[in-house]
Design a protein around this motif. Structure first.
Motif, PDB file in Angstrom:
ATOM      1  N   LEU A  25       0.829  -1.208   0.000  1.00 19.59           N
ATOM      2  CA  LEU A  25       0.000   0.000   0.000  1.00 19.59           C
ATOM      3  C   LEU A  25       0.861   1.255   0.000  1.00 19.59           C
ATOM      4  O   LEU A  25       0.566   2.235  -0.695  1.00 19.59           O
ATOM      5  CB  LEU A  25      -0.931  -0.007   1.216  1.00 19.59           C
ATOM      6  CG  LEU A  25      -2.057  -1.045   1.206  1.00 19.59           C
ATOM      7  CD1 LEU A  25      -2.806  -1.024   2.532  1.00 19.59           C
ATOM      8  CD2 LEU A  25      -3.016  -0.772   0.057  1.00 19.59           C
ATOM      9  N   VAL A  26       1.939   1.232   0.777  1.00 22.06           N
ATOM     10  CA  VAL A  26       2.858   2.381   0.807  1.00 22.06           C
ATOM     11  C   VAL A  26       3.526   2.561  -0.548  1.00 22.06           C
ATOM     12  O   VAL A  26       3.655   3.677  -1.066  1.00 22.06           O
ATOM     13  CB  VAL A  26       3.913   2.190   1.909  1.00 22.06           C
ATOM     14  CG1 VAL A  26       4.970   3.290   1.846  1.00 22.06           C
ATOM     15  CG2 VAL A  26       3.254   2.176   3.281  1.00 22.06           C
ATOM     16  N   GLY A  27       3.938   1.449  -1.153  1.00 22.36           N
ATOM     17  CA  GLY A  27       4.645   1.528  -2.432  1.00 22.36           C
ATOM     18  C   GLY A  27       3.784   2.060  -3.559  1.00 22.36           C
ATOM     19  O   GLY A  27       4.288   2.733  -4.472  1.00 22.36           O
ATOM     20  N   THR A  28       2.489   1.778  -3.518  1.00 24.92           N
ATOM     21  CA  THR A  28       1.599   2.233  -4.589  1.00 24.92           C
ATOM     22  C   THR A  28       1.013   3.614  -4.335  1.00 24.92           C
ATOM     23  O   THR A  28       0.600   4.294  -5.279  1.00 24.92           O
ATOM     24  CB  THR A  28       0.438   1.248  -4.777  1.00 24.92           C
ATOM     25  OG1 THR A  28      -0.230   1.043  -3.510  1.00 24.92           O
ATOM     26  CG2 THR A  28       0.951  -0.088  -5.291  1.00 24.92           C
ATOM     27  N   SER A  29       0.989   4.061  -3.088  1.00 28.21           N
ATOM     28  CA  SER A  29       0.337   5.331  -2.766  1.00 28.21           C
ATOM     29  C   SER A  29       1.317   6.499  -2.650  1.00 28.21           C
ATOM     30  O   SER A  29       0.925   7.651  -2.864  1.00 28.21           O
ATOM     31  CB  SER A  29      -0.453   5.203  -1.458  1.00 28.21           C
ATOM     32  OG  SER A  29       0.404   4.811  -0.385  1.00 28.21           O
ATOM     33  N   VAL A  30       2.570   6.229  -2.314  1.00 24.90           N
ATOM     34  CA  VAL A  30       3.561   7.300  -2.148  1.00 24.90           C
ATOM     35  C   VAL A  30       4.259   7.546  -3.474  1.00 24.90           C
ATOM     36  O   VAL A  30       4.715   6.604  -4.119  1.00 24.90           O
ATOM     37  CB  VAL A  30       4.589   6.923  -1.064  1.00 24.90           C
ATOM     38  CG1 VAL A  30       5.639   8.025  -0.919  1.00 24.90           C
ATOM     39  CG2 VAL A  30       3.885   6.694   0.267  1.00 24.90           C
ATOM     40  N   PRO A  31       4.372   8.809  -3.923  1.00 27.55           N
ATOM     41  CA  PRO A  31       5.022   9.096  -5.203  1.00 27.55           C
ATOM     42  C   PRO A  31       6.502   8.718  -5.201  1.00 27.55           C
ATOM     43  O   PRO A  31       7.156   8.724  -4.154  1.00 27.55           O
ATOM     44  CB  PRO A  31       4.844  10.618  -5.361  1.00 27.55           C
ATOM     45  CG  PRO A  31       3.742  10.990  -4.429  1.00 27.55           C
ATOM     46  CD  PRO A  31       3.806  10.013  -3.296  1.00 27.55           C
TER      47      PRO A  31
END
Length: 324
Positions: free
Chosen positions: A141-147
């Motif tokens: 989730l962090v990898g897909t949501s943070v630019p």
């Protein structure tokens, strides 16, 4: 199947033609006079408006935009890419110097994404609803949501400014040109490019593995008394990775086209950085050729992805008209 590949390859020609039209006519909307842009101020101040107009007429700059487009397209077909308005350097030399840098970065990012995405996804499937699975889900989730650029700035602050382990930007140390001498410069940008793809592949791998683990041949292997580890490696992992590889190949074109931001953050001298600099400096010929080469890279990687899918996926069948 051969007919399908030929049609897919030939379909790139009209796409490429449309791309050249969009690039050229789009750049024409920018209010820049290429004649005055390439002249030094002293020469420009010594010329009258009539002399400038005569020079524009001689160079064909007053011709209709359609005529100039086809002249530019004809030069491209003859291998004449033009010159930079700011430095006078042949554009072919600029692209030859920057293109390998982008390929190296994308290649390392794809390798990292393939290894860690498949590994983390397979472990999440094997240890479903455990701390391993939940932890990987959070990381995904962090990898897909943070630019990507945010990861880049954090990496520079931590590994370059605070710890001093890695250089903050550039491609190589002066005097060192070997590939392994450039690895330290590619670690942070390639990891930043790979993070989003790792998170995506991890979810795809997890779902694919879970689907395979409920197949009848897996249940049969358990009934025969095979060990769980052997079942996972022999049946689940091998059969579950095929769609993951296809997804990875299909995402290569998106990775290639998304290098601009990362190269800018790390001041990495690749195609993306060349595009940003040429637009900033209003060097339209360089910007046009850089955009065109990036588009060609995306088309080629997309075509190679279709070829790989046709050979790797046994469910793909092509009829006489080349439809799957």
């Amino acid at each position: 199947m051969t007919q399908y590949f030929i049609k897919r390859f030939l379909s790139m020609i009209p796409k490429l033609l449309i791309i050249t039209m969009l690039i050229y006519f789009g750049m024409e909307l920018i209010p820049i006079d290429p004649l005055t842009r390439m002249m030094d101020p002293d020469t420009l101040s010594s010329m009258s408006e009539a002399q400038l107009e005569e020079l524009r007429e001689a160079k064909g700059l007053n011709d209709p935009v359609v005529v100039r487009y086809f002249r530019w397209l004809g030069d491209l077909l003859h291998g004449e890419l033009g010159y930079s308005l700011t430095t006078g350097t042949p554009i072919s030399k600029l692209l030859a110097a920057r293109f390998p840098a982008t390929l190296e970065l994308c290649g390392i990012a794809i390798i990292l994404a393939g290894i860690f995405g498949i590994l983390m996804g397979s472990q999440s499937a094997r240890h479903k609803n455990t701390l391993v699975d939940y932890g990987n889900t959070v990381l995904g989730l962090v990898g897909t949501s943070v630019p990507e650029f945010f990861f880049g700035m954090c990496f520079i602050m931590l590994f370059s400014m605070r710890l001093g382990w890695l250089p903050s930007g550039g491609r190589m140390t002066i005097g060192k040109t070997a590939f392994f001498d450039r690895i330290e410069y590619m670690i942070m940008p390639s990891v930043c490019m790979a993070i989003g793809l790792i998170a995506y592949l991890m979810r795809v791998t997890r779902n694919s593995m879970l689907d395979v683990m409920h197949k009848d041949y897996v249940k049969t292997a358990r009934a025969k008394g095979e060990k769980e580890g052997q079942i996972f490696v022999k049946h689940c992992f091998r059969n579950g990775c095929t769609p993951v590889v296809l997804v990875l190949i299909g995402r290569i074109s998106m990775l290639v086209s998304g290098t601009t931001i990362i190269e800018t953050v790390f001041n990495y001298p690749g195609m993306g950085m060349l595009l940003v600099n040429s637009i900033t400096e209003k060097d339209l010929p360089v910007a046009m050729m850089t955009l065109l080469l990036c588009a060609i890279m995306v088309l080629i990687t997309s075509f190679l992805g279709d070829v790989a899918i046709a050979f790797l996926d046994p469910r793909v069948r092509f009829g006489k008209e080349g439809q799957s």
